[in-house]
Design a protein around this motif. Sequence first.
Motif, mmCIF file in Angstrom:
data_model
loop_
_atom_site.group_PDB
_atom_site.id
_atom_site.type_symbol
_atom_site.label_atom_id
_atom_site.label_comp_id
_atom_site.label_asym_id
_atom_site.label_seq_id
_atom_site.Cartn_x
_atom_site.Cartn_y
_atom_site.Cartn_z
ATOM 1 N N GLN A 46 69.521 -20.930 -62.427
ATOM 2 C CA GLN A 46 68.979 -22.277 -62.648
ATOM 3 C C GLN A 46 67.884 -22.579 -61.629
ATOM 4 O O GLN A 46 66.844 -23.140 -61.983
ATOM 5 N N LYS A 47 68.094 -22.163 -60.376
ATOM 6 C CA LYS A 47 67.065 -22.373 -59.357
ATOM 7 C C LYS A 47 65.796 -21.605 -59.715
ATOM 8 O O LYS A 47 64.684 -22.128 -59.587
ATOM 9 N N GLU A 48 65.965 -20.347 -60.141
ATOM 10 C CA GLU A 48 64.808 -19.545 -60.533
ATOM 11 C C GLU A 48 64.092 -20.168 -61.727
ATOM 12 O O GLU A 48 62.861 -20.193 -61.781
ATOM 13 N N ALA A 49 64.850 -20.671 -62.670
ATOM 14 C CA ALA A 49 64.245 -21.312 -63.843
ATOM 15 C C ALA A 49 63.480 -22.568 -63.433
ATOM 16 O O ALA A 49 62.384 -22.832 -63.946
ATOM 17 N N ASP A 50 64.055 -23.336 -62.497
ATOM 18 C CA ASP A 50 63.358 -24.537 -62.016
ATOM 19 C C ASP A 50 62.052 -24.165 -61.314
ATOM 20 O O ASP A 50 61.032 -24.827 -61.499
ATOM 21 N N LYS A 51 62.093 -23.088 -60.490
ATOM 22 C CA LYS A 51 60.864 -22.628 -59.827
ATOM 23 C C LYS A 51 59.826 -22.214 -60.866
ATOM 24 O O LYS A 51 58.645 -22.541 -60.744
ATOM 25 N N CYS A 52 60.266 -21.481 -61.855
ATOM 26 C CA CYS A 52 59.359 -21.012 -62.908
ATOM 27 C C CYS A 52 58.755 -22.197 -63.657
ATOM 28 O O CYS A 52 57.544 -22.231 -63.911
ATOM 29 N N ASN A 53 59.590 -23.173 -63.996
ATOM 30 C CA ASN A 53 59.085 -24.356 -64.702
ATOM 31 C C ASN A 53 58.086 -25.119 -63.836
ATOM 32 O O ASN A 53 57.057 -25.589 -64.329
ATOM 33 N N SER A 54 58.378 -25.222 -62.529
ATOM 34 C CA SER A 54 57.471 -25.912 -61.617
ATOM 35 C C SER A 54 56.131 -25.176 -61.542
ATOM 36 O O SER A 54 55.062 -25.791 -61.580
ATOM 37 N N GLY A 55 56.198 -23.835 -61.447
ATOM 38 C CA GLY A 55 54.970 -23.039 -61.408
ATOM 39 C C GLY A 55 54.181 -23.170 -62.693
ATOM 40 O O GLY A 55 52.948 -23.260 -62.684
ATOM 41 N N MET A 56 54.863 -23.200 -63.816
ATOM 42 C CA MET A 56 54.191 -23.368 -65.111
ATOM 43 C C MET A 56 53.503 -24.723 -65.188
ATOM 44 O O MET A 56 52.377 -24.833 -65.683
ATOM 45 N N GLU A 57 54.179 -25.764 -64.679
ATOM 46 C CA GLU A 57 53.575 -27.102 -64.688
ATOM 47 C C GLU A 57 52.321 -27.117 -63.816
ATOM 48 O O GLU A 57 51.296 -27.693 -64.192
ATOM 49 N N THR A 58 52.396 -26.483 -62.642
ATOM 50 C CA THR A 58 51.239 -26.424 -61.747
ATOM 51 C C THR A 58 50.089 -25.676 -62.419
ATOM 52 O O THR A 58 48.934 -26.132 -62.379
ATOM 53 N N CYS A 59 50.401 -24.538 -63.030
ATOM 54 C CA CYS A 59 49.360 -23.768 -63.720
ATOM 55 C C CYS A 59 48.760 -24.566 -64.867
ATOM 56 O O CYS A 59 47.546 -24.539 -65.088
ATOM 57 N N GLU A 60 49.589 -25.270 -65.586
ATOM 58 C CA GLU A 60 49.107 -26.066 -66.716
ATOM 59 C C GLU A 60 48.191 -27.185 -66.230
ATOM 60 O O GLU A 60 47.141 -27.452 -66.823
ATOM 61 N N GLU A 61 48.581 -27.831 -65.116
ATOM 62 C CA GLU A 61 47.731 -28.880 -64.555
ATOM 63 C C GLU A 61 46.387 -28.304 -64.109
ATOM 64 O O GLU A 61 45.328 -28.900 -64.347
ATOM 65 N N ALA A 62 46.413 -27.135 -63.439
ATOM 66 C CA ALA A 62 45.173 -26.500 -62.980
ATOM 67 C C ALA A 62 44.304 -26.107 -64.173
ATOM 68 O O ALA A 62 43.075 -26.271 -64.145
ATOM 69 N N ARG A 63 44.918 -25.595 -65.244
ATOM 70 C CA ARG A 63 44.162 -25.235 -66.442
ATOM 71 C C ARG A 63 43.515 -26.464 -67.062
ATOM 72 O O ARG A 63 42.346 -26.435 -67.457
ATOM 73 N N GLU A 64 44.262 -27.574 -67.123
ATOM 74 C CA GLU A 64 43.709 -28.802 -67.682
ATOM 75 C C GLU A 64 42.539 -29.315 -66.840
ATOM 76 O O GLU A 64 41.525 -29.759 -67.372
ATOM 77 N N LYS A 65 42.670 -29.224 -65.500
ATOM 78 C CA LYS A 65 41.582 -29.653 -64.617
ATOM 79 C C LYS A 65 40.359 -28.767 -64.804
ATOM 80 O O LYS A 65 39.222 -29.255 -64.855
ATOM 81 N N ALA A 66 40.604 -27.444 -64.887
ATOM 82 C CA ALA A 66 39.485 -26.515 -65.081
ATOM 83 C C ALA A 66 38.808 -26.767 -66.420
ATOM 84 O O ALA A 66 37.568 -26.728 -66.529
ATOM 85 N N GLU A 67 39.599 -27.049 -67.429
ATOM 86 C CA GLU A 67 39.045 -27.326 -68.752
ATOM 87 C C GLU A 67 38.223 -28.612 -68.726
ATOM 88 O O GLU A 67 37.115 -28.665 -69.284
ATOM 89 N N ALA A 68 38.742 -29.645 -68.045
ATOM 90 C CA ALA A 68 37.997 -30.905 -67.930
ATOM 91 C C ALA A 68 36.707 -30.681 -67.143
ATOM 92 O O ALA A 68 35.635 -31.221 -67.488
ATOM 93 N N SER A 69 36.769 -29.865 -66.075
ATOM 94 C CA SER A 69 35.575 -29.563 -65.279
ATOM 95 C C SER A 69 34.553 -28.801 -66.110
ATOM 96 O O SER A 69 33.345 -29.067 -66.039
#
Length: 187
Positions: A128-151
């Motif tokens: 569960q901890k590993e899954a939470d880390k993975c989900n957090s990393g995915m959210e961070t990557c998704e946010e960065a992708r959205e920012k890059a796309e907006a840029s």
Amino acid sequence: MAANQAAVVKLALGLMGLCLAGYLLGPPLYWHFREGLAAVSHSSSSPTCPPCLCDCSTQPLLAIPQELSNATFADCVKHDPEVSEDAEKNFSELLTEELKLRETEALESQQRAGMALLEAKKITSQYQKEADKCNSGMETCEEAREKAEASLVAQKKLTALWETRARQKGWKEGAATKTQGSSVQSA
């Protein structure tokens, strides 16, 4: 019509109740009835057997003489109250030991199951901890992708704006490459 349906439902529930009562009470009543019949038929069909005339204490238990059959010797032992009491005591001691052994095995089995459950909970927590880390990393990557796309969209708009201004000032796409090539040759 509704009264008819209510009566049918009550009848069905009553039948189900009777069937359930028969299912639960039938087998015990059957066996008690059967034991009673066996006791009555046994007491009426066979008269009380005379006491055994043999002296079991003088007979060794392991060396049975040939003239005594196994059934006769067993009958002799069966009617001897001392041997019966000893046999009952030994039997009850064996049963007690068996119960203690089974209780010990059950406790050990329960402890093993408890340990396995704790281990499974621990592993589940780690996953569960590993899954939470993975989900957090995915959210961070998704946010960065959205920012890059907006840029990128903003950069394309700015490029389109500059290109529009350059065209208004007389810039042509083919002319820019010729002037760049001639300036490179002159340098």
